[in-house]
Design a protein around this motif. Sequence first.
Motif, PDB file in Angstrom:
ATOM      1  N   GLU A 245     -36.457  21.551 -86.794  1.00 18.15           N
ATOM      2  CA  GLU A 245     -37.853  21.146 -86.864  1.00 18.15           C
ATOM      3  C   GLU A 245     -38.565  22.025 -87.875  1.00 18.15           C
ATOM      4  N   GLU A 246     -39.436  21.397 -88.664  1.00 14.93           N
ATOM      5  CA  GLU A 246     -40.270  22.148 -89.590  1.00 14.93           C
ATOM      6  C   GLU A 246     -41.398  22.765 -88.782  1.00 14.93           C
ATOM      7  N   VAL A 247     -41.593  24.065 -88.946  1.00 13.96           N
ATOM      8  CA  VAL A 247     -42.623  24.762 -88.188  1.00 13.96           C
ATOM      9  C   VAL A 247     -43.878  24.945 -89.035  1.00 13.96           C
ATOM     10  N   GLY A 248     -43.719  25.298 -90.289  1.00 15.45           N
ATOM     11  CA  GLY A 248     -44.890  25.474 -91.133  1.00 15.45           C
ATOM     12  C   GLY A 248     -44.545  26.045 -92.488  1.00 15.45           C
ATOM     13  N   ILE A 249     -45.553  26.102 -93.329  1.00 18.34           N
ATOM     14  CA  ILE A 249     -45.396  26.691 -94.658  1.00 18.34           C
ATOM     15  C   ILE A 249     -45.667  28.186 -94.540  1.00 18.34           C
ATOM     16  N   VAL A 250     -44.794  28.981 -95.146  1.00 21.85           N
ATOM     17  CA  VAL A 250     -44.986  30.430 -95.168  1.00 21.85           C
ATOM     18  C   VAL A 250     -45.201  30.873 -96.612  1.00 21.85           C
TER      19      VAL A 250
END
Length: 93
Positions: A18-23
């Motif tokens: 799952e993609e969690v977010g942009i870092v």
Amino acid sequence: PVSVTIRVEEPTLPSNFEEVGIVQAIGHGDEADMPHVIEGLRQKAASLGCDTVIRVKVDQGVTIASGTGVAIRTLAASPAPAPAQPSSGASTP
């Protein structure tokens, strides 16, 4: 600590993630280089409980460097369904 993999090239992605977010990580002065930016991305992804950063892009100037990527979490594989059991009260002809 969680081990985080950094993938700059488009990898073959795991089947369950799952993609969690942009870092994003930014380095200034003596830390304006790829190793510092990559380490910053690792730390931010780990703080989100992620194990990989994909689609990483790094921009490096003379006194500043920045990197962005997508933090993902590999999900546990779903267990295989149990084989069907005959019901205990079934009669056979």
